[in-house]
Scaffold this motif. Structure first.
Motif, PDB file in Angstrom:
ATOM      1  N   LYS A 198      -2.989  14.473   3.421  1.00 42.45           N
ATOM      2  CA  LYS A 198      -3.268  15.910   3.359  1.00 42.45           C
ATOM      3  C   LYS A 198      -4.354  16.203   2.328  1.00 42.45           C
ATOM      4  CE  LYS A 198      -1.073  20.370   2.306  1.00 42.45           C
ATOM      5  NZ  LYS A 198       0.189  21.028   1.874  1.00 42.45           N
ATOM      6  N   ASP A 199      -4.120  15.791   1.090  1.00 40.97           N
ATOM      7  CA  ASP A 199      -5.082  16.059   0.016  1.00 40.97           C
ATOM      8  C   ASP A 199      -6.005  14.876  -0.249  1.00 40.97           C
ATOM      9  OD1 ASP A 199      -3.793  18.613  -0.654  1.00 40.97           O
ATOM     10  OD2 ASP A 199      -2.161  17.338  -1.382  1.00 40.97           O
ATOM     11  N   ILE A 200      -5.488  13.680  -0.050  1.00 37.60           N
ATOM     12  CA  ILE A 200      -6.256  12.448  -0.249  1.00 37.60           C
ATOM     13  C   ILE A 200      -5.959  11.493   0.901  1.00 37.60           C
ATOM     14  CG2 ILE A 200      -6.383  12.577  -2.784  1.00 37.60           C
ATOM     15  CD1 ILE A 200      -3.953  10.677  -2.865  1.00 37.60           C
ATOM     16  N   HIS A 201      -6.735  10.429   0.989  1.00 30.72           N
ATOM     17  CA  HIS A 201      -6.533   9.443   2.047  1.00 30.72           C
ATOM     18  C   HIS A 201      -6.323   8.063   1.422  1.00 30.72           C
ATOM     19  CE1 HIS A 201      -8.592  12.745   4.171  1.00 30.72           C
ATOM     20  NE2 HIS A 201      -7.848  12.355   5.202  1.00 30.72           N
ATOM     21  N   LEU A 202      -5.490   7.251   2.087  1.00 34.28           N
ATOM     22  CA  LEU A 202      -5.153   5.921   1.582  1.00 34.28           C
ATOM     23  C   LEU A 202      -5.136   4.921   2.729  1.00 34.28           C
ATOM     24  CD1 LEU A 202      -4.076   4.002  -0.676  1.00 34.28           C
ATOM     25  CD2 LEU A 202      -1.762   4.804  -0.080  1.00 34.28           C
ATOM     26  N   ALA A 203      -5.687   3.743   2.496  1.00 42.12           N
ATOM     27  CA  ALA A 203      -5.727   2.708   3.538  1.00 42.12           C
ATOM     28  C   ALA A 203      -5.721   1.325   2.905  1.00 42.12           C
ATOM     29  CB  ALA A 203      -6.964   2.876   4.418  1.00 42.12           C
ATOM     30  N   PHE A 204      -5.414   0.343   3.740  1.00 44.04           N
ATOM     31  CA  PHE A 204      -5.552  -1.061   3.353  1.00 44.04           C
ATOM     32  C   PHE A 204      -6.568  -1.707   4.267  1.00 44.04           C
ATOM     33  CE2 PHE A 204      -4.648  -5.579   3.639  1.00 44.04           C
ATOM     34  CZ  PHE A 204      -4.576  -5.926   2.298  1.00 44.04           C
ATOM     35  N   SER A 205      -7.459  -2.507   3.671  1.00 39.24           N
ATOM     36  CA  SER A 205      -8.454  -3.249   4.452  1.00 39.24           C
ATOM     37  C   SER A 205      -8.596  -4.633   3.832  1.00 39.24           C
ATOM     38  CB  SER A 205      -9.806  -2.530   4.447  1.00 39.24           C
ATOM     39  OG  SER A 205     -10.755  -3.249   5.219  1.00 39.24           O
ATOM     40  N   PRO A 206      -8.079  -5.665   4.490  1.00 37.42           N
ATOM     41  CA  PRO A 206      -8.086  -6.991   3.872  1.00 37.42           C
ATOM     42  C   PRO A 206      -9.488  -7.536   3.659  1.00 37.42           C
ATOM     43  CG  PRO A 206      -7.432  -7.134   6.183  1.00 37.42           C
ATOM     44  CD  PRO A 206      -7.475  -5.684   5.835  1.00 37.42           C
ATOM     45  N   THR A 217       0.827  -1.210   0.000  1.00 38.35           N
ATOM     46  CA  THR A 217       0.000   0.000   0.000  1.00 38.35           C
ATOM     47  C   THR A 217       0.859   1.258   0.000  1.00 38.35           C
ATOM     48  OG1 THR A 217      -1.714  -1.212   1.226  1.00 38.35           O
ATOM     49  CG2 THR A 217      -1.888   1.195   1.158  1.00 38.35           C
ATOM     50  N   ASP A 218       1.840   1.300   0.895  1.00 43.84           N
ATOM     51  CA  ASP A 218       2.644   2.521   1.027  1.00 43.84           C
ATOM     52  C   ASP A 218       3.817   2.589   0.053  1.00 43.84           C
ATOM     53  OD1 ASP A 218       1.300   4.066   2.940  1.00 43.84           O
ATOM     54  OD2 ASP A 218       2.052   2.829   4.565  1.00 43.84           O
ATOM     55  N   GLU A 219       4.305   1.434  -0.402  1.00 41.76           N
ATOM     56  CA  GLU A 219       5.486   1.434  -1.266  1.00 41.76           C
ATOM     57  C   GLU A 219       5.150   1.426  -2.752  1.00 41.76           C
ATOM     58  OE1 GLU A 219       7.868  -1.869  -0.060  1.00 41.76           O
ATOM     59  OE2 GLU A 219       7.955  -1.201   2.037  1.00 41.76           O
ATOM     60  N   ILE A 220       3.980   0.945  -3.110  1.00 45.54           N
ATOM     61  CA  ILE A 220       3.602   0.871  -4.517  1.00 45.54           C
ATOM     62  C   ILE A 220       2.398   1.746  -4.835  1.00 45.54           C
ATOM     63  CG2 ILE A 220       2.707  -0.670  -6.324  1.00 45.54           C
ATOM     64  CD1 ILE A 220       4.496  -2.846  -5.187  1.00 45.54           C
ATOM     65  N   VAL A 221       1.319   1.576  -4.093  1.00 42.51           N
ATOM     66  CA  VAL A 221       0.099   2.331  -4.386  1.00 42.51           C
ATOM     67  C   VAL A 221       0.281   3.813  -4.079  1.00 42.51           C
ATOM     68  CG1 VAL A 221      -2.353   2.604  -3.829  1.00 42.51           C
ATOM     69  CG2 VAL A 221      -1.353   0.307  -3.996  1.00 42.51           C
ATOM     70  N   ARG A 222       0.845   4.131  -2.921  1.00 44.22           N
ATOM     71  CA  ARG A 222       0.971   5.530  -2.517  1.00 44.22           C
ATOM     72  C   ARG A 222       1.786   6.370  -3.507  1.00 44.22           C
ATOM     73  NH1 ARG A 222       2.350   7.853   3.546  1.00 44.22           N
ATOM     74  NH2 ARG A 222       2.441  10.072   2.979  1.00 44.22           N
ATOM     75  N   PRO A 223       2.995   5.940  -3.917  1.00 46.55           N
ATOM     76  CA  PRO A 223       3.750   6.770  -4.867  1.00 46.55           C
ATOM     77  C   PRO A 223       3.007   6.982  -6.189  1.00 46.55           C
ATOM     78  CG  PRO A 223       5.176   5.125  -3.867  1.00 46.55           C
ATOM     79  CD  PRO A 223       3.781   4.782  -3.474  1.00 46.55           C
ATOM     80  N   MET A 224       2.276   5.990  -6.637  1.00 47.26           N
ATOM     81  CA  MET A 224       1.541   6.131  -7.888  1.00 47.26           C
ATOM     82  C   MET A 224       0.430   7.163  -7.753  1.00 47.26           C
ATOM     83  SD  MET A 224       1.302   2.172  -9.232  1.00 47.26           S
ATOM     84  CE  MET A 224       0.499   2.657 -10.775  1.00 47.26           C
ATOM     85  N   LEU A 225      -0.212   7.188  -6.595  1.00 46.39           N
ATOM     86  CA  LEU A 225      -1.284   8.164  -6.381  1.00 46.39           C
ATOM     87  C   LEU A 225      -0.718   9.575  -6.201  1.00 46.39           C
ATOM     88  CD1 LEU A 225      -3.683   6.249  -3.939  1.00 46.39           C
ATOM     89  CD2 LEU A 225      -3.907   6.504  -6.416  1.00 46.39           C
ATOM     90  N   GLU A 226       0.428   9.684  -5.543  1.00 45.55           N
ATOM     91  CA  GLU A 226       0.993  11.003  -5.249  1.00 45.55           C
ATOM     92  C   GLU A 226       1.741  11.607  -6.438  1.00 45.55           C
ATOM     93  OE1 GLU A 226       1.652  11.067  -0.437  1.00 45.55           O
ATOM     94  OE2 GLU A 226       3.301  10.270  -1.663  1.00 45.55           O
ATOM     95  N   ALA A 227       1.978  10.800  -7.475  1.00 44.79           N
ATOM     96  CA  ALA A 227       2.750  11.285  -8.622  1.00 44.79           C
ATOM     97  C   ALA A 227       2.097  12.495  -9.289  1.00 44.79           C
ATOM     98  CB  ALA A 227       2.929  10.165  -9.646  1.00 44.79           C
ATOM     99  N   LEU A 244      -1.049  15.268  -5.567  1.00 46.69           N
ATOM    100  CA  LEU A 244      -1.886  15.199  -4.369  1.00 46.69           C
ATOM    101  C   LEU A 244      -1.186  14.347  -3.312  1.00 46.69           C
ATOM    102  CD1 LEU A 244      -5.429  14.681  -5.972  1.00 46.69           C
ATOM    103  CD2 LEU A 244      -4.435  16.797  -5.081  1.00 46.69           C
ATOM    104  N   GLU A 245      -1.149  14.849  -2.071  1.00 46.27           N
ATOM    105  CA  GLU A 245      -0.395  14.192  -1.005  1.00 46.27           C
ATOM    106  C   GLU A 245      -1.319  13.381  -0.103  1.00 46.27           C
ATOM    107  OE1 GLU A 245       2.337  15.431   2.875  1.00 46.27           O
ATOM    108  OE2 GLU A 245       1.996  16.882   1.257  1.00 46.27           O
ATOM    109  N   VAL A 246      -0.903  12.120   0.146  1.00 49.15           N
ATOM    110  CA  VAL A 246      -1.656  11.248   1.035  1.00 49.15           C
ATOM    111  C   VAL A 246      -1.592  11.789   2.461  1.00 49.15           C
ATOM    112  CG1 VAL A 246      -1.666   8.962   2.134  1.00 49.15           C
ATOM    113  CG2 VAL A 246      -1.430   9.155  -0.353  1.00 49.15           C
TER     114      VAL A 246
END
Length: 419
Positions: free
Chosen positions: A143-151, A126-136, A139-141
């Motif tokens: 602050k501007d958007i929210h990101l989480a993992f839920s199995p 979530t933080d190493e692959i998904v987050r950088p792709m979203l922040e590219a 928009l900053e996780v």
């Protein structure tokens, strides 16, 4: 028009999630790259066991719709990724679908949006692959958007536990992300449990299935030596589970199947080897034991035939139940495939019956499906119960068969052979 939730991936995970959210009053959009899936859903047809056509009709009546138009995702307050993560050639998860889904979301990301990954994967995804792709995109996780993992914890065919009453684990990239995700799921799930972060939530899912994987391997290995020692393992388990604490019953079988047990523990094992350079020995041993069960069961079948002076080569063997769990049509990673392969390699003539499966492929060929169960059972040299569907009167089948091998321990017929 804005929607409360957009779900990327409308399979065994995404569709039940969409159903429960819609039932709870959320406006729901479903996105999938498969046009046939989208067209089928919009016309009221379900492609998974857990939802019927009536369920889809109910969802459509509540405003649900499916689409292949990625721009529609920009209208959602929350986007949940529910795409598959199959094993790659090196034993780790194939994150191609996750990367593709994330890229699609990133192109349509809006300030204030919550993105949740539900696809099972290794810790750190979530933080190493998904987050950088979203922040590219700027928009900053946190602050501007929210990101989480839920199995995801979907158990196909479970009549008791579904999305609403199965506790939902949530871990965000930041505390605010966790809070936002927990509030979202709290709108349609009874109990939400918050994690320290995304890695803990990711690892929790892997621990759940690794626990099952290892304990199944334990009883599978016990099945082998108990047979050699003349011990009824099924009776042993029945006795042990009378203890009201400190023991949970697991049962042997012809192998493990489904979308979780044979796959998820490997994500963790692969991650440990790749990052730390040493093996997760429990998982690798469990995988070795469980993976060899179909061949072991085929060898037991060979011995049953040999005991009556019959060669396995040319013998007619009927497999009953080829799905990975009872009373559903799902065949993902079913051990019946490897069992059929082992029997075919021994020269057996293999056919099958399953009330939930019309066509079944094993070892690159379409297997013969018997139409008359009673006739096929009576005529086969060996009948093997591979999956215990409720439709089967197992004791009656065992009584009418020439030889009956029960790999699920459900028969009481004295002439039946049990794993």
């Amino acid at each position: 028009m804005s929607v409360d939730l957009a779900i990327v991936g409308l399979g065994y995970v995404g569709l039940p999630l969409a159903q429960q959210a819609a039932r709870s009053g959320l406006s729901v959009l479903g996105f999938d790259v498969n046009q046939n899936v989208v067209d089928g859903l919009n016309s009221g047809a379900s492609h998974i066991d857990d939802l019927s056509g009536a369920d889809i009709a109910e969802m459509l009546a509540s405003g649900f719709r499916a689409t292949t138009a990625e721009a529609d995702l920009a209208t959602a307050s929350t986007v949940v990724i529910c795409v598959p993560t199959p094993l790659s050639a090196d034993g780790g998860p194939d994150l191609g679908p996750v990367r593709s889904a994330t890229a699609t979301i990133a192109r349509n990301l809006q300030p204030g949006m919550l993105v949740v990954l539900e696809s099972t994967t290794y810790p750190g995804t979530t933080d190493e692959i998904v987050r950088p792709m979203l922040e590219a995109g700027g928009l900053e996780v946190g602050k501007d958007i929210h990101l989480a993992f839920s199995p995801e914890r979907v158990d196909p065919g479970n009549p008791v536990y579904g999305i609403k009453n199965t506790p939902k684990v949530v871990g965000g990239s930041t505390p605010d992300c966790t809070e936002r995700a927990a509030a979202f799921y709290g709108r349609f799930v009874d109990t939400v449990v918050t994690a320290v972060g995304t890695r803990e939530a990711e690892t929790a899912k892997l621990l759940e299935n690794t626990y099952r994987h290892i304990n199944i391997a334990l009883v599978n290995e016990m099945a082998r030596f108990c047979h050699e020692l003349g011990i009824d393992l099924w009776d042993v388990i029945k006795l042990a589970k009378t203890k009201p604490f400190g023991f949970q019953a697991f049962y042997p079988g012809p192998g493990v199947g489904g979308h979780c047990i044979p796959i998820d523990p490997n994500y963790l094992s692969h991650n440990v080897r790749a990052r730390l350079g040493y093996p997760f020995r429990f998982v690798e041993l469990a995988q070795e034991i469980n993976a060899t069960m179909p061949a072991y069961v085929a060898h037991r079948a060979q011995n049953i035939l040999n005991a009556d002076g019959l060669a396995t080569k040319g013998a007619s063997v009927l497999l009953l139940g080829v799905t990975y769990k009872p009373d559903i049509a799902d065949q993902r990673e079913s051990p019946a495939v490897d069992l059929a392969k082992s029997l075919l390699e021994l020269g057996a003539e293999v056919s099958f019956h399953d009330p939930h499966v019309a066509r079944w492929h094993a070892e690159g060929q379409t297997m013969d499906r018997v139409e008359s169960l009673d006739d096929a059972v009576a005529n086969a040299d060996l009948v093997m119960l591979v999956q215990h569907h409720k439709a089967y009167d197992v004791d009656a089948l065992a009584t009418s068969a020439k030889r009956f091998f029960d790999t699920r321990g459900v028969t009481t017929a004295p002439q039946a052979h049990r794993l």
